[in-house]
Design an enzyme around this catalytic site. Structure first.
Site, PDB file in Angstrom:
ATOM      1  N   GLY A 198       0.824  -1.211   0.000  1.00  0.00           N
ATOM      2  CA  GLY A 198       0.000   0.000   0.000  1.00  0.00           C
ATOM      3  C   GLY A 198       0.848   1.247   0.000  1.00  0.00           C
ATOM      4  CG  ASN A 199      -0.440   4.609  -1.539  1.00  0.00           C
ATOM      5  OD1 ASN A 199      -1.122   5.475  -1.007  1.00  0.00           O
ATOM      6  ND2 ASN A 199      -0.895   3.844  -2.542  1.00  0.00           N
ATOM      7  NE  ARG A 200       3.875   8.083   5.141  1.00  0.00           N
ATOM      8  CZ  ARG A 200       4.800   8.995   5.312  1.00  0.00           C
ATOM      9  NH1 ARG A 200       5.952   8.880   4.689  1.00  0.00           N
ATOM     10  NH2 ARG A 200       4.595  10.025   6.086  1.00  0.00           N
ATOM     11  CB  SER A 201      -2.633   8.303  -0.517  1.00  0.00           C
ATOM     12  OG  SER A 201      -3.728   9.151  -0.769  1.00  0.00           O
TER      13      SER A 201
END
Ligand code: CTP
Length: 402
Positions: A198-201
């Site tokens: 995933g990512n931090r958005s």
């Protein structure tokens, strides 16, 4: 929406409601029980031409206690008594005005009215600071004659002045009739049932873009990838339809459906460029040793696919596509050059380049962007809250549509 609390200045709010109705607005009045001791319910109904209730138990089927707040483009509280301001600061919601104020994402304007001593009291002043910090707008109180013959600061501003401030706060309805497809959040690509890439958005910027469009009159399809509960809750608006998704593939499918009928498309989501070639059906263990290497395959570039669909007649005439790019380069010239190439490569009309550093961007409320258009020209630049960035983005879309 006009909230009226129990003070003698309530009689002046009759004129305020009249002015707002005359300016063409659909006004719902929400008085407190106390307010009705000063001005009766029939007066509010006659002047607003809408039904009026003070109770959270009326019209339960349509969830009136939150629906009013969600539907409002602006909430004015006039008069705002010391008691009502204290309840607002504390978030107390044991009457219809309280629940409405908690449910709304619209701007709020308060017109305080009370005796000078009550206004000067540290408790009231602390409450005003709390409300100001939350972005509540304040008009008055004026200095002048108060009920009972006293005088000093505490007198509610004149209805004309309050109406004027209210009309200025109401967003321009320049996106009325526009259909928008907006993606927000970050995708998650499953590795096994408990792990993902995933990512931090957080999705805050995308939600702000959806809310700004809806406030300006657009109908919005919001494709929401893994938003946190509070971010998702903030996105509720009568003109926003939320489509929750998890993976890049789901986001792509939902955006293609929405974009097929959209006049404007904004890809604010952080989409994973790759996904694990296979998602295991059971939780992988160290013993299996599989986690040491995860084979990746490339995801479709959704923005590029939407850009291409336009040329195949798969989108309404004149559709405008906006992409986002997070660039970490601190050299503005290099950032712009990369943005120019990315915009062209993906077939977008506009590319909003945000600076992803420690001060701005991810997980922060404040952001800074440059919007790059044709030939790489910077058509707009904005810094501030994510809502302010959103406003600049839609201004750029409006300018391009002309
Ligand atoms: N995007 C997309 N589909 C993907 C990846 C990205 O639609 N599979 C969109 C994002 O929503 C964003 C824009 O493309 O609007 C820019 O994404 P970014 O990751 O910055 O671009 P990349 O092509 O991955 O370029 P880079 O080499 O800078 O990572």
């Amino acid at each position: 929406m006009v909230g009226v609390s129990g003070g003698i200045a309530a009689y002046k709010s009759v004129q305020l409601v009249r002015l707002l109705v005359k300016a063409g607005h659909d006004v719902t009045v929400v008085p407190t029980e106390d307010a009705l001791r000063f001005v009766g319910l029939p007066t509010w109904e006659a002047i607003s031409r809408n039904t009026v209730t003070t109770s959270v138990h009326d019209d339960v089927a349509r969830v009136r206690h939150v629906a009013l707040g969600q539907a409002a483009d602006l909430v004015v509280v006039a008069p705002a008594t010391a008691n009502t301001l204290a309840r607002m600061a504390a978030g107390i919601a044991d009457n219809l005005l309280g629940t409405t104020l908690l449910a709304t994402t619209a701007p709020v304007l308060v017109a305080p009215a009370m005796h000078a001593e009550m206004w000067a009291h540290p408790a009231t002043q602390a409450n005003m600071r709390t409300l100001a910090e939350r972005g509540v707008h304040v008009i008055g109180p004026d200095d002048g004659e108060l009920a009972g013959g006293d005088s000093g600061p505490g007198r509610m501003s004149e209805p004309e002045a309050i109406a004027d401030a209210a009309l200025r706060l109401l967003a321009p309805q320049d996106l009325t009739g526009l259909r928008a497809a907006v993606s927000a959040g970050g995708t998650r690509e499953p590795i096994d049932p408990v792990r993902y890439l995933g990512n931090r958005s957080s999705g805050r910027q995308g939600v702000a873009i959806a809310l700004e469009a809806a406030a300006r009159g657009a109908e919005v399809d919001l494709v929401a990838a893994n938003l946190a509960g509070d971010v998702l809750a903030a996105a509720h608006h009568p003109r926003i339809r939320i489509h929750p998704v998890a993976t890049a593939a789901e986001l792509g499918a939902a955006m293609k459906t929405a974009a097929a009928v959209a006049d404007a498309v904004v890809m604010a989501a952080a989409v994973a460029d790759y996904r694990p070639a296979q998602a295991a059906s059971h939780k992988l263990t160290k013993e299996e040793g599989i986690l040491e290497r995860i084979e990746l395959v490339e995801n479709e570039d959704v923005l590029a696919a939407l850009g291409a669909a336009r040329h195949d007649g798969g989108a309404p005439e004149g559709q405008i596509i906006v992409g986002f790019a997070a660039e970490t380069s601190t050299d503005p010239a290099q950032r712009r050059e990369r943005a120019r190439r990315k915009r062209e490569r993906k077939g977008a009309d506009l590319l909003a380049v945000n600076l992803a550093d420690a001060e701005h961007g991810f997980e922060k409320h404040d952001n800074a962007v440059e919007i790059v258009g044709a030939e790489g020209a910077v058509v707009a630049a904005a810094a501030g809250s994510k809502r302010e960035i959103a406003a600049a983005l839609w201004d750029a879309v409006v300018a391009l549509r002309r």
